[in-house]
Design a protein around this motif. Structure first.
Motif, PDB file in Angstrom:
ATOM      1  N   TRP A  57       6.283  16.888 -31.469  1.00  0.00           N
ATOM      2  CA  TRP A  57       5.921  18.107 -30.768  1.00  0.00           C
ATOM      3  C   TRP A  57       6.597  18.217 -29.407  1.00  0.00           C
ATOM      4  O   TRP A  57       6.890  17.221 -28.762  1.00  0.00           O
ATOM      5  N   SER A  60       4.834  21.313 -24.467  1.00  0.00           N
ATOM      6  CA  SER A  60       3.804  22.363 -24.443  1.00  0.00           C
ATOM      7  C   SER A  60       2.860  22.224 -25.632  1.00  0.00           C
ATOM      8  O   SER A  60       1.639  22.412 -25.491  1.00  0.00           O
ATOM      9  N   GLU A  61       3.379  21.857 -26.802  1.00  0.00           N
ATOM     10  CA  GLU A  61       2.514  21.653 -27.964  1.00  0.00           C
ATOM     11  C   GLU A  61       1.579  20.457 -27.742  1.00  0.00           C
ATOM     12  O   GLU A  61       0.401  20.501 -28.106  1.00  0.00           O
ATOM     13  N   ASN A  64      -1.140  21.594 -25.347  1.00  0.00           N
ATOM     14  CA  ASN A  64      -2.080  22.475 -26.042  1.00  0.00           C
ATOM     15  C   ASN A  64      -2.979  21.678 -26.991  1.00  0.00           C
ATOM     16  O   ASN A  64      -4.181  21.935 -27.085  1.00  0.00           O
ATOM     17  N   HIS A  65      -2.412  20.710 -27.694  1.00  0.00           N
ATOM     18  CA  HIS A  65      -3.174  19.876 -28.623  1.00  0.00           C
ATOM     19  C   HIS A  65      -4.256  19.085 -27.876  1.00  0.00           C
ATOM     20  O   HIS A  65      -5.416  19.050 -28.292  1.00  0.00           O
ATOM     21  N   ASP A 108       1.843  13.642 -34.399  1.00  0.00           N
ATOM     22  CA  ASP A 108       2.211  14.993 -34.846  1.00  0.00           C
ATOM     23  C   ASP A 108       1.173  15.532 -35.830  1.00  0.00           C
ATOM     24  O   ASP A 108       1.458  16.424 -36.608  1.00  0.00           O
ATOM     25  N   LEU A 117      -0.431  25.399 -32.287  1.00  0.00           N
ATOM     26  CA  LEU A 117      -0.232  24.936 -30.902  1.00  0.00           C
ATOM     27  C   LEU A 117       0.776  25.803 -30.144  1.00  0.00           C
ATOM     28  O   LEU A 117       1.530  25.301 -29.326  1.00  0.00           O
ATOM     29  N   LEU A 118       0.760  27.099 -30.374  1.00  0.00           N
ATOM     30  CA  LEU A 118       1.774  27.991 -29.832  1.00  0.00           C
ATOM     31  C   LEU A 118       1.392  28.643 -28.511  1.00  0.00           C
ATOM     32  O   LEU A 118       2.256  29.161 -27.815  1.00  0.00           O
TER      33      LEU A 118
END
Length: 176
Positions: A57, A60-61, A64-65, A108, A117-118
Motif C-alpha cells: 500500500w 496514504s492507504e 487510512n487503514h 496488505d 482505502l481511497l
C-alpha cells in the motif's frame, strides 16, 4: 475419546505455534514508545515529508487503514471473525504481540468489510485523519467495540494494539 485427543492435540499445537511466533517477532528498537503519545510523536515527524512505501500500500492507504482500525474500535467493526476465534486464537495472538511489544501481520490485508482505502487520497490528509483518530481515541471514554479478531479489549489494550499495528505498518514506509 478420540475427539478429546484431537482437541488436546490441536490446542497444544496452537500453543506451540504461538510460542514459536513469539520469538520470531522483531524485538529491536521501535520508532518510539509503545504508547499513544509515542505514536502521535512519530506521526508528527512525518508531517510535510514525502514518503514512499517499500511494497504494498501507498503511505496514504496505510494511514487510512490504521485510522479505520482506530475508528472501528469506537464505532464497531463492519465484520467480525467467528466468536470461537475471538475467544481463543485472536486473544492468544494479541497476548503474544503485547508481550513481545511487536506485531507482525500481512501488511496488505484490509480489515474485513472495511471501506476502500481511497479517502482521503492525499498523503497529508490521510496522515491528518490518522492523527485525529489517535487523538479521538485517547480522549474516548465510551464503550469500546470488540476487535474483529482479538475480541474484547480494554482501553489500554486497544491503545497498545493500535500503536503496535501502526509501527508494524511503518516498517515499510520511508522518506522518498
Amino acid at each position: 475419546m478420540q475427539r478429546r485427543t484431537l482437541v488436546k492435540g490441536a490446542a497444544l499445537g496452537g500453543l506451540a505455534l504461538l510460542g514459536g511466533g513469539f520469538w520470531a517477532l522483531p524485538g529491536g528498537p521501535r520508532p518510539a514508545a509503545v504508547s499513544l503519545e509515542g505514536a502521535l510523536a512519530v506521526l508528527g515527524t512525518l508531517q510535510g515529508m514525502t514518503l514512499r512505501s517499500l511494497k504494498g500500500w501507498s503511505p496514504s492507504e496505510v494511514f487510512n487503514h490504521c485510522a479505520q482500525s482506530i475508528e472501528y474500535s469506537m464505532e464497531g467493526y463492519p465484520a467480525l471473525k467467528p466468536a470461537w476465534f475471538r475467544h481463543s486464537l485472536g486473544p492468544a495472538a494479541f497476548a503474544v504481540f503485547s508481550a513481545r511489544g511487536a506485531m507482525r501481520h500481512p501488511l496488505d490485508e484490509a480489515i474485513p468489510g472495511a471501506a476502500p482505502l481511497l479517502e482521503p487520497a492525499s498523503q497529508a490528509q490521510a496522515l491528518e485523519r490518522l492523527q485525529v483518530a489517535f487523538e479521538r481515541f485517547a480522549a474516548y471514554g465510551g464503550e469500546l467495540q470488540p476487535h474483529f479478531a482479538y475480541g474484547a479489549l480494554d482501553h489500554g489494550e486497544y491503545a497498545r494494539a493500535h500503536v503496535l499495528h501502526l509501527y508494524n505498518h511503518l516498517s515499510l514506509i520511508r522518506p522518498a
